[in-house]
Design an enzyme around this catalytic site. Structure first.
Site, PDB file in Angstrom:
ATOM      1  CB  CYS A 107       5.174   1.192  -5.700  1.00 32.67           C
ATOM      2  SG  CYS A 107       4.900  -0.004  -4.381  1.00 32.67           S
ATOM      3  CB  SER A 127       0.003   3.753  -8.861  1.00 32.21           C
ATOM      4  OG  SER A 127      -0.294   4.551  -9.987  1.00 32.21           O
ATOM      5  CB  THR A 180      -0.956   0.034   1.203  1.00 41.47           C
ATOM      6  OG1 THR A 180      -2.006   0.933   0.910  1.00 41.47           O
ATOM      7  CG2 THR A 180      -0.266   0.476   2.474  1.00 41.47           C
ATOM      8  CB  THR A 218       1.177   1.720  -5.090  1.00 41.17           C
ATOM      9  OG1 THR A 218       1.962   1.563  -3.907  1.00 41.17           O
ATOM     10  CG2 THR A 218       0.335   2.972  -4.972  1.00 41.17           C
TER      11      THR A 218
END
Length: 178
Positions: free
Chosen positions: A164, A161, A5, A167
């Site tokens: 990663c 995002s 997250t 994410t």
């Protein structure tokens, strides 16, 4: 430390925002959910909080933090110090694997599982696997754009995002105005 997250908090002008992505990952390689909400409003909507880490542990910490917030009469600083102190000294809480970002209209804190309490100097904080990417993006957007806190939080998560794998772009946001 905690994967799966990214949570970012941004304070700019009269606005404080916390945003989080929606991905829940099981282990290292399985996406279990794409649109989870990791941001909550606490204390009659005057405080917002987000978590990274184990979901059950985070809910336990949310409940403990909200209890401390009520005991402190809504004083975020006092509640954050108390939850960090309890987290550090309680044998059960010490085993919880989660990080929290908590904010009101004036302050932002990161509360860690080792009992650390961090207030960022620049009004921007991030946690989770994409936290460093989101933090760098938010600092750049804050310095070189006219975006408000909400927009900076969302755009920085979109950037994270793209880097990663834990994410995604299913972003939820909560905002507090002064």
């Amino acid at each position: 430390m905690f994967q799966a997250t990214t949570i970012i908090a941004v304070r700019k002008g009269q606005q404080t925002a916390i945003a989080g992505d929606g991905q829940v990952t099981l282990g290292q390689n399985t996406i279990m959910k794409q649109n989870a909400t990791k941001i909550r409003r606490l204390y009659e909507g005057k405080v917002i909080a987000g978590f990274a880490g184990a979901v059950a542990d985070a809910f336990t910490l949310f409940a403990k933090f909200e209890e401390k917030l009520k005991q402190a009469g809504g004083n975020l600083s006092k509640a954050a110090v108390e939850i960090a102190r309890e987290w550090r000294s309680d044998r059960i809480l010490r085993r919880l694997e989660a990080l929290l970002i908590v904010a009101d209209a004036e302050k932002i804190f990161i509360v860690s599982g080792s009992g650390e309490l961090i207030e960022p100097d620049d009004g921007i904080a991030a946690i989770g696997s994409g936290g460093a990417y989101a933090l760098a993006a938010a600092r750049a957007l804050n310095a070189f754009s006219e975006l408000n806190a909400r927009e900076i939080a969302v755009e920085s998560l979109k950037i994270a995002s793209g880097i990663c794998v834990y994410t995604n772009e299913q972003i939820s946001v909560e905002v507090i105005e002064k």
